[in-house]
Design a protein around this motif. Sequence first.
Motif, PDB file in Angstrom:
ATOM      1  N   VAL A  88     133.463  95.879  15.304  1.00 55.16           N
ATOM      2  CA  VAL A  88     134.563  96.793  15.585  1.00 55.16           C
ATOM      3  C   VAL A  88     135.877  96.171  15.115  1.00 55.16           C
ATOM      4  O   VAL A  88     136.778  96.858  14.645  1.00 55.16           O
ATOM      5  CB  VAL A  88     134.588  97.117  17.092  1.00 55.16           C
ATOM      6  N   GLY A  89     135.966  94.863  15.199  1.00 57.76           N
ATOM      7  CA  GLY A  89     137.175  94.178  14.741  1.00 57.76           C
ATOM      8  C   GLY A  89     137.050  93.659  13.327  1.00 57.76           C
ATOM      9  O   GLY A  89     137.620  92.630  12.996  1.00 57.76           O
ATOM     10  N   TRP A  90     136.325  94.381  12.477  1.00 61.18           N
ATOM     11  CA  TRP A  90     136.044  93.886  11.126  1.00 61.18           C
ATOM     12  C   TRP A  90     137.320  93.606  10.360  1.00 61.18           C
ATOM     13  O   TRP A  90     137.344  92.744   9.482  1.00 61.18           O
ATOM     14  CB  TRP A  90     135.192  94.906  10.354  1.00 61.18           C
ATOM     15  N   TRP A  91     138.379  94.346  10.661  1.00 64.05           N
ATOM     16  CA  TRP A  91     139.633  94.180   9.927  1.00 64.05           C
ATOM     17  C   TRP A  91     140.136  92.755  10.030  1.00 64.05           C
ATOM     18  O   TRP A  91     140.795  92.247   9.143  1.00 64.05           O
ATOM     19  CB  TRP A  91     140.653  95.166  10.492  1.00 64.05           C
ATOM     20  N   TRP A  92     139.823  92.083  11.135  1.00 64.48           N
ATOM     21  CA  TRP A  92     140.352  90.739  11.364  1.00 64.48           C
ATOM     22  C   TRP A  92     139.640  89.679  10.551  1.00 64.48           C
ATOM     23  O   TRP A  92     140.259  88.904   9.850  1.00 64.48           O
ATOM     24  CB  TRP A  92     140.237  90.377  12.854  1.00 64.48           C
ATOM     25  N   ARG A 119     136.478  91.342   6.994  1.00 70.06           N
ATOM     26  CA  ARG A 119     137.060  91.814   5.743  1.00 70.06           C
ATOM     27  C   ARG A 119     137.461  90.609   4.884  1.00 70.06           C
ATOM     28  O   ARG A 119     137.234  90.559   3.689  1.00 70.06           O
ATOM     29  CB  ARG A 119     138.273  92.673   6.054  1.00 70.06           C
ATOM     30  N   ARG A 139     135.858  89.431   1.350  1.00 73.13           N
ATOM     31  CA  ARG A 139     136.726  89.349   0.176  1.00 73.13           C
ATOM     32  C   ARG A 139     136.657  87.942  -0.447  1.00 73.13           C
ATOM     33  O   ARG A 139     136.498  87.791  -1.659  1.00 73.13           O
ATOM     34  CB  ARG A 139     138.164  89.687   0.585  1.00 73.13           C
ATOM     35  N   ARG A 175     133.343  87.362  -2.183  1.00 75.12           N
ATOM     36  CA  ARG A 175     133.212  88.002  -3.490  1.00 75.12           C
ATOM     37  C   ARG A 175     134.100  87.339  -4.526  1.00 75.12           C
ATOM     38  O   ARG A 175     133.697  87.134  -5.675  1.00 75.12           O
ATOM     39  CB  ARG A 175     133.554  89.483  -3.379  1.00 75.12           C
ATOM     40  N   ASN A 209     130.036  96.013  -1.953  1.00 79.98           N
ATOM     41  CA  ASN A 209     131.332  96.665  -1.982  1.00 79.98           C
ATOM     42  C   ASN A 209     131.988  96.493  -0.615  1.00 79.98           C
ATOM     43  O   ASN A 209     131.412  96.847   0.401  1.00 79.98           O
ATOM     44  CB  ASN A 209     131.101  98.152  -2.295  1.00 79.98           C
ATOM     45  N   GLU A 210     133.192  95.971  -0.638  1.00 80.95           N
ATOM     46  CA  GLU A 210     133.918  95.726   0.603  1.00 80.95           C
ATOM     47  C   GLU A 210     134.030  96.990   1.453  1.00 80.95           C
ATOM     48  O   GLU A 210     134.090  96.932   2.674  1.00 80.95           O
ATOM     49  CB  GLU A 210     135.314  95.272   0.193  1.00 80.95           C
ATOM     50  N   ASP A 211     134.053  98.123   0.780  1.00 82.18           N
ATOM     51  CA  ASP A 211     134.227  99.396   1.451  1.00 82.18           C
ATOM     52  C   ASP A 211     133.076  99.715   2.404  1.00 82.18           C
ATOM     53  O   ASP A 211     133.246 100.474   3.341  1.00 82.18           O
ATOM     54  CB  ASP A 211     134.322 100.485   0.383  1.00 82.18           C
ATOM     55  N   ARG A 244     133.309  99.676   6.240  1.00 83.43           N
ATOM     56  CA  ARG A 244     133.893 100.742   7.054  1.00 83.43           C
ATOM     57  C   ARG A 244     132.806 101.531   7.783  1.00 83.43           C
ATOM     58  O   ARG A 244     132.919 101.793   8.975  1.00 83.43           O
ATOM     59  CB  ARG A 244     134.717 101.670   6.172  1.00 83.43           C
ATOM     60  N   LEU A 245     131.752 101.882   7.045  1.00 85.61           N
ATOM     61  CA  LEU A 245     130.666 102.587   7.709  1.00 85.61           C
ATOM     62  C   LEU A 245     129.999 101.671   8.732  1.00 85.61           C
ATOM     63  O   LEU A 245     129.736 102.055   9.866  1.00 85.61           O
ATOM     64  CB  LEU A 245     129.628 103.071   6.695  1.00 85.61           C
ATOM     65  N   SER A 265     131.197  99.364  10.396  1.00 79.51           N
ATOM     66  CA  SER A 265     132.015  99.002  11.552  1.00 79.51           C
ATOM     67  C   SER A 265     131.681  99.861  12.772  1.00 79.51           C
ATOM     68  O   SER A 265     131.841  99.395  13.890  1.00 79.51           O
ATOM     69  CB  SER A 265     133.499  99.144  11.219  1.00 79.51           C
TER      70      SER A 265
END
Lengths: 893, 72
Positions: A82-86, A89, A93, A96, A270-272, A275-276, A278
């Motif tokens: 849920v906190g993947w943004w921290w 991600r 990045r 890769r 793909n980093e994107d 989002r799914l 998460s």
Amino acid sequence: MATLNVLVAVCLAYVALLFGVAFMAERAALRGRVKWLRSPVVYTLSLSIYCTAWTFYGAVGYAARSGLEYLTIYIGPTLIMVGWWWVLRKMVRVGRAQRVTSIADLISSRYGKSTILAILVTTMAVAGTTPYIALQLQSVTLSFAAFAGTTEIAGVGNSRWTALWVAVGLTLFTILFGTRNLDANERHHGVVMAIALEAVVKLFALLAVGVFVVWGMSGGVGAMLEQIDASDIGSWQMQGGRWAGLIFLSAAAFLTLPRMFQVLVVENENEDHLRLASWAFPTYLMLMSLFVVPIAVVGLARLPQGANPDLFVLTVPLSQGQTGLAMLSFLGGFSSATSMVIVAAIALSTMVSNHIVMPIWLRVAYGGAKMSGDVRNLVLFSRRVAIAVVVLMGYIYYRFSGGGAALAAIGLVSFAGVAQFLPAMLGGLFWRGATRTGAIMGLITGFAVWTWSMLLPSFGTGEILSPQVFEAGPWGLGWLRPHALFGIDGLDPLVHAILWSMSLNTLVFVAVSLGSFPSPLERLQGAQFVDVFLHSARPQSWSGGVAQSEDLLIMAQRILGPIEAQALFRRAASKQGLVGYLPEPVPDFLNELERELSGSVGAATAHAMVGQIVGGASVSVKDLMAVADETAQMMEYSSQLEIKSEELTRTARQLREANEKLTALSVQKDAFLSQISHELRTPMTSIRAFSEILRDTDGLRSAEKAKYASIIHDEAVRLTRLLDDLLDLSVLESGQVNMNMRRGTLKDILDHAMAAAGGGKALPVQRNRENEHIGLWTDLDRLAQVFINLIANAQKYCDASQPELRILVKPGQAGGIDVDFVDNGSGIPHDRQEMVFEKFARVSDQGAGGAGLGLAICREIMVRLGGRITYLPGQGGGAFRVSLPGEALTTSA
Amino acid sequence: MRLLPLLGVGLWAVPLLWNARARETPMSHAVLYVFGVWLLLVVAAGIMAVMIGRRNSDTGEPGEADGPAMRF
């Protein structure tokens, strides 16, 4: 026994299905249909290898023993996702951008590509994962035994065999699909697809059992909740420390387990996709844990006392006579166990081969990077052996730990072991001041505390540590008691171990980092990692200039394979505006090369290999700019100047080369004029002489007349041939020639060319005729002329004691094909390679004859046919590549 | 977005206080509470994911996607 046979059959069919799916996925990937193979859904499902057999079977047992505590194992990863943004991600990045191949690679790469750190992390990961693999083998054998109806003790003999067979099967599958190729990105389409399927199977199985228990046996949700409250585990009894500690531990392990790192970061396309994942992966975890309590409660109520709660998922349906459902649940557990072992074995084998085998090999093979020979086989072989060894170690651990309760706690022990990577990893991602020494000391401290307070006690009191040690500490040192370090008593052993190992680990890591000084390379890598979102392109660290491009090509061919390496070098060369395969060794190119190599053998090894050839790295002004912000503008100005001057130097060098080439051409032209006069004069002289004899001498015998006439004829033929060649060339060059396009196969043309050049007698030729069944739509005679010329050249100029020519057919650029002619002679010296295709060029003055027009004609023919002919350096002999364009190929021969 | 895990930690820490109460919390309540929090987090994360996807495709920031941003 009948059901057991059915079970074995179902199991084998399922395994066959997995092989099939993995195989199809690999095929689809080969055909370039990667898109759906790599959808976010597949990525999310592949994350489910977090749910091993320990969670599939063990969660119910855990719930039956300790209530809701089992949820902590799922809540930790949920919070991370849920906190993947921290964190995630950034991890993805960095992974890769730096082409990271494993968690050991990440940590070593961050701290200056340190080999010691990589070895340390690899060793710890292997130590932490082996018991876990043993646990998976145990769960499969136990569930098998539950079906067979034998008690655990009576089935020990059989279960050993079951475990062995499972281990062998898993090793085969992993080797087959995990080490197919040395992908530059370490991605395994077949394996990922198979574990995605297994993820669906295990979720479906657990949900099916849950639905059966709630609605089939207990009469709906309301009745179920009442039954839960009435059961042995009907009230909330939770130690706060364990609840918080376990959530922290599972969150940490989710990030640092080698197998999780493999699917989270390495296999991420793909980093994107994050989002799914998460929200979808937490949903998956929630569904996995939803029916655990009901199953545990029903199992406790309906099954006899002393039944193993770890097997309730299996034994509850069995006790109700639901063999089909039980079989499904067996497959679910089987899926959980196998997918974990497969991915863990791949992750560990990559680490072992990249960070232990390769560095040792580099050191042992003196000057190794420059030697010839394919190193990819070594890497693949070492991975295969590593996979077998890792699974075998799991099996041995299983055999000697004797199964049973000792293993049940191992899951958490293993979690806590790998969680020791967390400070070094997070510190590396978020704190520029973290240093290599700090990371090493922190890891060692954390690992030592973990071993002392958790691993050794886990074998049981009196096994490795005697009861006295627990009571009074080693050598009577009370403050070193494993469960009461520093005399702080009364903590839960698990919480105690996590608290001390993690806090001491972090403390030492931070303190030593503050007290030590990072090397320039560490500083650079640190800036790259911490500010990955600011500048994703990485700064340069090679001084370059002195490197030999040909040596680099030889090395790259051995690791990436000839086709990829040559394509890479050609791309780089054309980016620099050069023709051929040897780009200037500028820092940009060296870094790109190093990054490509690190995808195959890891950052530390790639750095060392390039370093062996280039002769050491240095940090330039431009690099430091990334680190020091304050004088950035001044630095930028000077670095721009530096780049400009570098460019000027390079242009000057290229101009100089062009000038040299022109001069050489002019010299050649002069030489040709005298050459051609000579070539024309010699036959002319003898024709004149012999025709005068014929005219002026009387009484010649007819035999003599015939001899003289034939000499005149031969010389005239030689003259004609020379003139034909010249004419041919000028026609080709002026573009006034019509190509006679026909259908044919490459094999026929090569056969024809070999026959015309005198067959294989003069020079043995190696061919792979299977590859040559390629239909062509081109001017067959002209193409044959090129081949004849190349074969004849090899016959004339190959100076090996046992000359030999290899003809290799490979896929080329843009759908075309490449035909390589490689001999084992001394090849063409570097300074002559550019000249060979010029008119009248001759490599050596040694007799062999010819006016030096053959290759010039070949070049013109290939240009007219839409392809090209080039000299291939670094093949251990003279080597020419004939490239045919995709348009020249036809599907039917 | 960034606050979501903190919210999760906070809500899931509440059970730690239950021990202090005199009467024991029934298991069924605990189960409902924990899974309720879970559902809340999942839904919130799902909404966030869709919003970020929209924002990325609106501003034309590809986010390294090799195609149009995926919607879910």
